[in-house]
Design a protein around this motif. Structure first.
Motif, short mmCIF file in Angstrom:
data_model
loop_
_atom_site.label_atom_id
_atom_site.label_comp_id
_atom_site.label_asym_id
_atom_site.label_seq_id
_atom_site.Cartn_x
_atom_site.Cartn_y
_atom_site.Cartn_z
N LEU A 205 1.15 -1.24 0.11
CA LEU A 205 -0.11 0.05 -0.04
C LEU A 205 0.84 1.28 0.61
N TRP A 206 2.48 0.97 1.10
CA TRP A 206 2.94 2.63 0.39
C TRP A 206 4.00 2.30 -0.56
N ILE A 207 4.26 1.17 -1.01
CA ILE A 207 5.70 1.37 -1.63
C ILE A 207 5.14 1.51 -3.51
N LEU A 208 4.34 0.30 -3.57
CA LEU A 208 3.79 0.22 -4.98
C LEU A 208 3.06 1.05 -4.91
N ARG A 209 3.34 1.25 -7.39
CA ARG A 209 2.67 2.08 -7.91
C ARG A 209 2.32 1.50 -9.31
N ASP A 210 1.05 1.54 -8.82
CA ASP A 210 0.02 0.66 -9.82
C ASP A 210 0.91 0.60 -11.84
N VAL A 211 1.09 -0.61 -11.84
CA VAL A 211 1.15 -1.06 -13.18
C VAL A 211 0.23 -2.28 -14.04
N ARG A 212 0.27 -1.10 -15.10
CA ARG A 212 -0.99 -1.80 -16.22
C ARG A 212 -0.58 -0.73 -17.55
N VAL A 213 -0.78 -2.10 -18.71
CA VAL A 213 -0.75 -1.35 -19.77
C VAL A 213 -1.48 -0.59 -20.61
N GLU A 214 -1.64 0.53 -21.40
CA GLU A 214 -2.95 0.98 -21.91
C GLU A 214 -3.81 0.23 -22.79
N ASN A 215 -3.23 -0.62 -23.53
CA ASN A 215 -3.98 -1.16 -24.44
C ASN A 215 -4.08 -2.57 -24.54
N ALA A 216 -3.74 -3.41 -22.76
CA ALA A 216 -4.38 -4.65 -22.59
C ALA A 216 -5.59 -4.55 -22.72
N ALA A 217 -6.27 -6.46 -23.07
CA ALA A 217 -7.23 -6.55 -23.16
C ALA A 217 -8.13 -5.98 -22.00
N LYS A 218 -10.01 -5.80 -22.42
CA LYS A 218 -10.03 -5.47 -21.60
C LYS A 218 -11.79 -6.81 -21.58
N SER A 219 -11.70 -7.40 -21.74
CA SER A 219 -12.53 -8.18 -21.48
C SER A 219 -11.25 -9.32 -21.27
N PHE A 220 -12.43 -10.41 -21.14
CA PHE A 220 -11.80 -12.19 -20.50
C PHE A 220 -12.47 -12.83 -21.73
N ASP A 221 -10.81 -13.90 -21.84
CA ASP A 221 -11.46 -15.42 -23.02
C ASP A 221 -12.43 -16.25 -21.93
#
Length: 536
Positions: A205-221
């Motif tokens: 909660l203190w250290i981590l910065r969120d990491v995600r990719v802008e063009n990641a899939a928006k739905s689940f297969d």
């Protein structure tokens, strides 16, 4: 005139900030603190993989569990972990690796507490399955967070330290488990995860910065997830049960054949799905495919063969679990030192040379351990353990870099799940196959060793029990009043038979390790150097 950014390049550009952070906020996203945080989390999962094995006999006695129930305490955890890893990586890509990591750490600690308070074996098994699911969330997320926090030139060093923590925690399991079971209780083996989990969540909660990719899939297969889960379950369960059922048994063939069929259907569906779970184009990368197979072979040789070492130390050399763990410290120490050093070397020369050299050293170590006898001393054992630790370190780091680094940014979590799944499948396969090889050898040589010791023939009704005990290096209990010479003869026959089987298993593992060394020639540095976009 500057060229427009490509889609991938855009995904790697972090958002602009109006002013630098101050106070405690300046530590958020700090690379080395991020490494510390994810190391605390994965340490729980890695430690749990081996520490529970020490507690299983006491759990069985305390809760009145059957042998099949106790097998599920381990198998349920491994199955959930293996089945869910790739899907968990996809969840991290979609919802962010920080959130996924925090849920995994909190859930792992909570289920550990539930196991410690459980009053029956059924609740223990159910919570172990949940533990595996939460553990699967942790590991791919950890790799995704590292990739987002470290610049490309330092990522290998970070992965090296991360791998060293996993190796050290895995090897420390028997020591920690032995101390806790002997001096506290079996419940303490699980309670120890609670403060570790709280620390991981607090640091996260203190250290981590969120990491995600802008063009990641928006739905689940969903169909893809279902097919892959069925395939992984059938494969790992078939491998786990094969030594008991027999490799040619219809049940074994049904599970393994079902796994192949589900994988074929999964591959077909991935060509039709709008947003596939694992785009098959991922495997057009020869280095990535080679890295995944390399991870399977490495885990096959290492985890499959090292499984016998604890029985060799405890049953043949009559060591306590703690003493056995101490004798493994040369390997543990080399993994702790070797993994960061391997990361630095890979950063300079690429992964190919360190991987090949590492697997050659592993091959030599495996061959050396095939020459151990029932009275081999600590010095010769330590030599092979040192070589093993030095050999495995660059492979764990290098194969991880090859798999994750050669995957597109938007699939970094899936690649991390693939890396861990390959390790789980390889380890399960190695333990089962080498276990079958060893069992066949022990069964074959035991009657001859028994007769050579001048012992009377064993009743056919008791032979199966004697064979099973000998496959673990356990001499049968002698009735009261049995002459000491006979007792020593029984122990010698069993231990010699066990060592013969272990030697053959290590020889097979050495051949697999050498094949992995050749495969390492196909690896190369990941083409995707930039980390994923960081969103706050």
């Amino acid at each position: 005139m500057s060229q427009p950014l490509t889609k991938t390049a855009k995904a790697a550009v972090p958002p602009q900030r109006s002013a630098p952070p101050t106070g405690l906020a300046r530590f958020q996203g700090h690379p080395w603190l991020t490494l510390l945080t994810v190391a605390v989390g994965v340490m729980m999962v890695a430690l749990d993989g081996t520490v529970v094995a020490i507690a299983n006999p006491v759990i069985q006695s305390d809760l009145g569990a059957s042998p099949a129930d106790i097998q599920w305490v381990t198998s349920g955890y491994l199955l959930a972990l293996a089945v869910f890893l790739i899907t968990a990586g996809k969840i991290g890509d979609r919802f962010g690796h920080k959130s996924t990591f925090l849920v995994g750490a909190a859930g792992f600690a909570a289920t550990s507490a539930a196991i410690g308070f459980a009053g029956n074996i059924q609740l223990v098994i159910a919570c172990r399955v949940l533990q595996g699911l939460f553990g699967a969330l942790l590991q791919p997320a950890a790799l995704g967070l590292l990739r987002g926090a470290f610049p490309a030139e330092k990522l290998n060093m970070a992965i090296g330290i991360w791998a060293g923590v996993i190796g050290a925690s895995t090897a420390a399991g028997p020591i920690v488990g032995g101390l806790l079971v002997e001096h506290v209780s079996w419940q303490s083996v699980f309670f120890i995860n609670i403060p570790v989990g709280i620390a991981a969540v607090a640091l996260g909660l203190w250290i981590l910065r969120d990491v995600r990719v802008e063009n990641a899939a928006k739905s689940f297969d969903v169909p893809g997830i279902a097919l892959l889960s069925v395939a992984m379950f059938a494969l790992v369960w078939g491998i786990i049960k094969a030594p008991t059922w027999g490799w040619s048994d219809s049940s074994t063939l049904l599970f393994l054949g079902g796994a192949v069929l589900a994988l074929v259907l999964f591959a077909f569906w991935q060509t039709k799905a709008k947003e596939p779970l694992i785009p098959l184009s991922l495997f057009r990368s020869v280095p990535l495919s080679a890295g995944a197979l390399l991870m399977v072979l490495m885990a096959f040789a290492f985890f499959g063969a090292i499984f016998f070492v604890t029985f060799y130390l405890q049953n043949v050399h009559a060591m306590t679990p703690v003493q056995a763990g101490v004798h493994l410290l040369p390997m543990t120490g080399m993994m702790i030192v070797g993994a960061p050093a391997a990361g630095a070397a890979i950063g300079k020369v690429g992964p190919r040379i360190p991987i090949v050299v590492g697997m050659v050293l592993t091959t030599v170590a495996m061959y050396g351990m095939s020459t151990l006898t029932s009275d081999s001393g600590t010095g010769v054992m330590s030599l092979w353990f040192v070589l093993m630790g030095l050999g495995i370190s660059p492979v764990m780091v290098g194969a991880t870099e090859v798999i994750v680094g050669n995957a597109p940014l938007e699939l970094s979590g899936v690649a991390g799940g693939l890396q861990q799944a390959a390790m789980q499948v390889g380890g399960s396969l190695g333990t089962a196959v080498l276990g079958a090889v060893m069992a066949a050898k022990v069964t074959d040589v035991l009657p001859g060793n028994w007769a050579a010791a001048g012992l009377p023939p064993v009743d056919p009704a008791q032979q199966a029990g004697l064979d099973q005990a000998a496959q673990l290096g356990i001499a049968p209990p002698a009735p009261a009043g049995t002459p000491e010479q006979v007792v020593q003869g029984m122990a010698t026959a069993v231990h010699e038979s066990f060592v013969s089987g272990m030697s053959l298993a290590f020889a097979v593992a050495a051949a697999v390790a050498f094949a992995a060394a050749l495969l390492g020639l196909l690896t190369k540095r990941g083409a995707t150097d930039a980390g994923p976009a960081v969103h706050i």
